[in-house]
Each structure stands twice: as structure tokens, then as C-alpha cells.
Design a protein around this motif. Structure first.
Motif, PDB file in Angstrom:
ATOM      1  N   GLN A   1       0.820  -1.207   0.000  1.00 39.71           N
ATOM      2  CA  GLN A   1       0.000   0.000   0.000  1.00 39.71           C
ATOM      3  C   GLN A   1       0.856   1.261   0.000  1.00 39.71           C
ATOM      4  OE1 GLN A   1      -3.266   0.164  -0.432  1.00 39.71           O
ATOM      5  NE2 GLN A   1      -3.372  -2.081  -0.547  1.00 39.71           N
TER       6      GLN A   1
ATOM      7  N   LYS B   1       2.133   1.828  -3.483  1.00 35.32           N
ATOM      8  CA  LYS B   1       1.077   2.327  -4.355  1.00 35.32           C
ATOM      9  C   LYS B   1       0.826   3.805  -4.128  1.00 35.32           C
ATOM     10  CE  LYS B   1      -1.497  -1.991  -5.008  1.00 35.32           C
ATOM     11  NZ  LYS B   1      -2.787  -2.710  -4.805  1.00 35.32           N
ATOM     12  N   LEU B   2       0.853   4.231  -2.868  1.00 39.28           N
ATOM     13  CA  LEU B   2       0.675   5.659  -2.581  1.00 39.28           C
ATOM     14  C   LEU B   2       1.799   6.496  -3.191  1.00 39.28           C
ATOM     15  CD1 LEU B   2      -0.637   5.740   1.104  1.00 39.28           C
ATOM     16  CD2 LEU B   2      -1.841   6.490  -0.948  1.00 39.28           C
TER      17      LEU B   2
ATOM     18  N   GLN C   1       3.490   5.774  -5.886  1.00 34.52           N
ATOM     19  CA  GLN C   1       3.233   5.859  -7.319  1.00 34.52           C
ATOM     20  C   GLN C   1       2.104   6.858  -7.626  1.00 34.52           C
ATOM     21  OE1 GLN C   1       2.478   1.868  -8.652  1.00 34.52           O
ATOM     22  NE2 GLN C   1       4.614   1.166  -8.287  1.00 34.52           N
ATOM     23  N   TYR C   2       1.091   6.875  -6.786  1.00 30.53           N
ATOM     24  CA  TYR C   2      -0.026   7.819  -6.974  1.00 30.53           C
ATOM     25  C   TYR C   2       0.461   9.261  -6.806  1.00 30.53           C
ATOM     26  CZ  TYR C   2      -4.641   9.919  -6.441  1.00 30.53           C
ATOM     27  OH  TYR C   2      -5.763  10.706  -6.595  1.00 30.53           O
ATOM     28  N   GLN C   3       1.397   9.482  -5.875  1.00 31.81           N
ATOM     29  CA  GLN C   3       1.937  10.827  -5.692  1.00 31.81           C
ATOM     30  C   GLN C   3       2.697  11.288  -6.937  1.00 31.81           C
ATOM     31  OE1 GLN C   3       4.209  10.610  -2.038  1.00 31.81           O
ATOM     32  NE2 GLN C   3       2.500  11.357  -0.803  1.00 31.81           N
ATOM     33  N   LYS C   4       3.458  10.367  -7.536  1.00 33.03           N
ATOM     34  CA  LYS C   4       4.160  10.733  -8.759  1.00 33.03           C
ATOM     35  C   LYS C   4       3.173  11.138  -9.857  1.00 33.03           C
ATOM     36  CE  LYS C   4       8.178   7.752  -7.996  1.00 33.03           C
ATOM     37  NZ  LYS C   4       8.967   6.595  -8.511  1.00 33.03           N
ATOM     38  N   LYS C   5       2.044  10.421  -9.930  1.00 31.14           N
ATOM     39  CA  LYS C   5       1.024  10.750 -10.917  1.00 31.14           C
ATOM     40  C   LYS C   5       0.428  12.127 -10.654  1.00 31.14           C
ATOM     41  CE  LYS C   5      -3.320   9.008 -12.857  1.00 31.14           C
ATOM     42  NZ  LYS C   5      -4.343   7.920 -12.790  1.00 31.14           N
ATOM     43  N   ILE C   6       0.201  12.458  -9.364  1.00 28.59           N
ATOM     44  CA  ILE C   6      -0.357  13.771  -9.011  1.00 28.59           C
ATOM     45  C   ILE C   6       0.617  14.884  -9.397  1.00 28.59           C
ATOM     46  CG2 ILE C   6      -0.996  15.242  -7.064  1.00 28.59           C
ATOM     47  CD1 ILE C   6      -2.184  12.795  -5.719  1.00 28.59           C
TER      48      ILE C   6
ATOM     49  N   GLN D   1      -5.749  18.859  -6.999  1.00 31.91           N
ATOM     50  CA  GLN D   1      -4.684  17.857  -6.993  1.00 31.91           C
ATOM     51  C   GLN D   1      -3.700  18.088  -5.828  1.00 31.91           C
ATOM     52  OE1 GLN D   1      -4.525  15.187  -8.905  1.00 31.91           O
ATOM     53  NE2 GLN D   1      -6.411  15.744 -10.011  1.00 31.91           N
TER      54      GLN D   1
ATOM     55  N   THR E   1      -2.506  12.218   0.558  1.00 32.85           N
ATOM     56  CA  THR E   1      -1.673  11.035   0.354  1.00 32.85           C
ATOM     57  C   THR E   1      -0.394  11.096   1.203  1.00 32.85           C
ATOM     58  OG1 THR E   1      -0.692  12.131  -1.586  1.00 32.85           O
ATOM     59  CG2 THR E   1      -2.542  10.622  -1.960  1.00 32.85           C
TER      60      THR E   1
END
Length: 249
Positions: free
Chosen positions: A27, A30-31, A33-38, A71, A78
Motif C-alpha cells: 500500500q 502504491k501511494l 506511485q499515486y503521488q508521482k502521478k499527481i 490535486q 496522500t
């Protein structure tokens, strides 16, 4: 056995606690990776807002900035969730370490109890008493065999040692002559620690020998042949005549 669910590649048993820690780390990843996307979306919304401003469309530029703000809020959430996951994972891992420590302490206590059962206080006290008695008995045997040195014996030994030291030091000193010192003006020479009386050196000239010195002519060997006087005169006359004769033209 309920906690044991599988084994890893090394054959180590994997418990439910290990699986829980693994899920938390998944988890966490995954967070991240989500931060990089943001962050990518934020950069894109900034470029969109600048593009619409250059086109003179302030409405679309304002909408892009609102999306950017949303965002940013998601990114802050996050971050907090990621912090909570890391703290929880660390606490669980530390608790497992403490559990292993407690298990080791419990096993150590059990072993220590078993040792204490085999070695009670009474047995230890009896062993110490037996050891002390054996040491005292051995001391008595040594005293009977070798004899005990009293204080007087100790003083006599020390006095003898001092005498040996003085004798050794005296042997290294030079010997003192037994003869009396000579009077003033006399010549004295030491040879091997003894005084030799030598005659005084004369102050005046040496005396003349009674016998005359031998001349060099008398030292010649008698075997040498000396020419007679007449023959010597004839040779001298011939040499003079030769000198007076004129040289032929």
C-alpha cells in the motif's frame, strides 16, 4: 499453527504477521506511485493555465488552476496516509523484534532455572567449604615439609643478601697500593697495580764516553786491497803529461 500459512523461497515459514507487514508495504508503494502521478497532473495543469492565458481565455485558465488546487489537496492527503502507513509498519516490525527478544529472555530464564536446580545454594556452599579445607590442608603439608620461615630467619637472610651486595660492589673497585707513596722528585710507575721504583732522570748533559769514536776509515773491511804509494804516483804523472800534450790539427 494457525499463524503459519506458507513458506518463502528460503524455506522460512511465513506467518500472518509477515503477510500483514507485506500488505502495508505494498500500500505504501502504491501511494508513492499515486503521488508521482499527481505531480505530473500538477505540472500539466500549470502548463494548460499558462496556455489559455496566452490565448486570452481566462475562464479556462481559471479552471485549470482550480484543478491544480484539487490535486494539491489530494497530494497532501496522500502524504498523511503515507506517513500513517510508514509509522504503522515500523511499529509492527519493532513489536515483532520485541516479541523475539521476550521469547529469547523466556528461554534464557528457563535454562537458568534448570541450571539452578542442578546447582543449589547448599551444594555451592558445601563446595566452597570443601575447597577452603583442601587449601588449608595443603598449606599445613607445605609447612611441615619445608618448614616455616620466622621473622628472625627473614632478617638473617636480608642481612646476608646485603653483605653479598657490598662484597660484589667492593670487588669492582680498583685495588689500593700497600706501599708508601714516594717522596717528591722521585719517578714512580704503576704496573699491574704495583709501584716500581725507577731511577731519576739526570738534569745535566750526558757524560762523555772514555773510548774515542772509531773513524770511518778504520771501519773499512781489511779484505779491501789498497794500492801501493809508488804506483799511485806514476798514474798521477801520466795524467799530467796527457793534459799538457797539444791537440793534433
Amino acid at each position: 499453527m494457525g499463524n503459519l500459512i506458507s513458506k518463502d523461497k528460503n524455506g522460512r515459514k511465513v506467518t500472518t504477521k509477515d503477510k500483514a507487514i507485506l500488505d502495508l508495504k505494498i500500500q505504501r508503494d502504491k501511494l508513492k506511485q499515486y503521488q508521482k502521478k499527481i505531480h505530473t497532473v500538477l505540472d500539466r495543469e500549470v502548463e494548460v493555465a499558462k496556455h489559455h492565458l496566452r490565448q486570452g481565455d481566462q475562464g479556462r485558465a481559471l479552471l485549470a488552476l482550480k484543478k491544480k488546487k484539487y490535486q494539491e489537496r489530494l497530494l497532501a492527503q496522500t502524504d498523511q496516509q503515507l506517513l500513517n502507513l510508514e509509522q504503522l509498519t515500523g511499529q509492527i516490525e519493532y513489536a515483532l523484534v520485541e516479541q523475539d527478544i521476550m521469547r529469547g529472555l523466556a528461554q534464557g530464564n528457563e535454562v537458568l532455572k534448570e541450571i539452578h536446580k542442578e546447582m543449589s545454594l547448599d551444594a555451592v556452599q558445601k563446595l566452597m567449604d570443601d575447597t577452603a579445607d583442601a587449601i588449608a590442608y595443603q598449606a599445613e603439608i607445605d609447612e611441615l615439609i619445608s618448614g616455616k620461615i620466622t621473622e628472625e630467619d627473614e632478617e638473617e637472610i636480608m642481612a646476608q643478601l646485603d653483605a653479598f651486595i657490598e662484597e660484589e660492589a667492593a670487588s669492582k673497585l680498583p685495588t689500593v697500593p700497600n706501599k708508601s707513596l714516594p717522596e717528591t722528585g722521585e719517578k714512580v710507575q704503576m704496573v699491574a697495580g704495583e709501584i716500581l721504583d725507577l731511577p731519576a732522570v739526570p738534569d745535566g748533559p750526558l757524560p762523555q764516553l772514555e773510548e774515542d769514536l772509531v773513524s770511518p776509515l778504520e771501519c773499512r773491511s781489511h779484505t779491501d786491497t789498497i794500492e801501493p804509494q809508488p804506483e799511485l804516483a806514476q798514474k798521477r804523472t801520466k795524467n799530467a803529461v796527457r793534459k799538457e800534450e797539444p791537440i793534433a790539427a
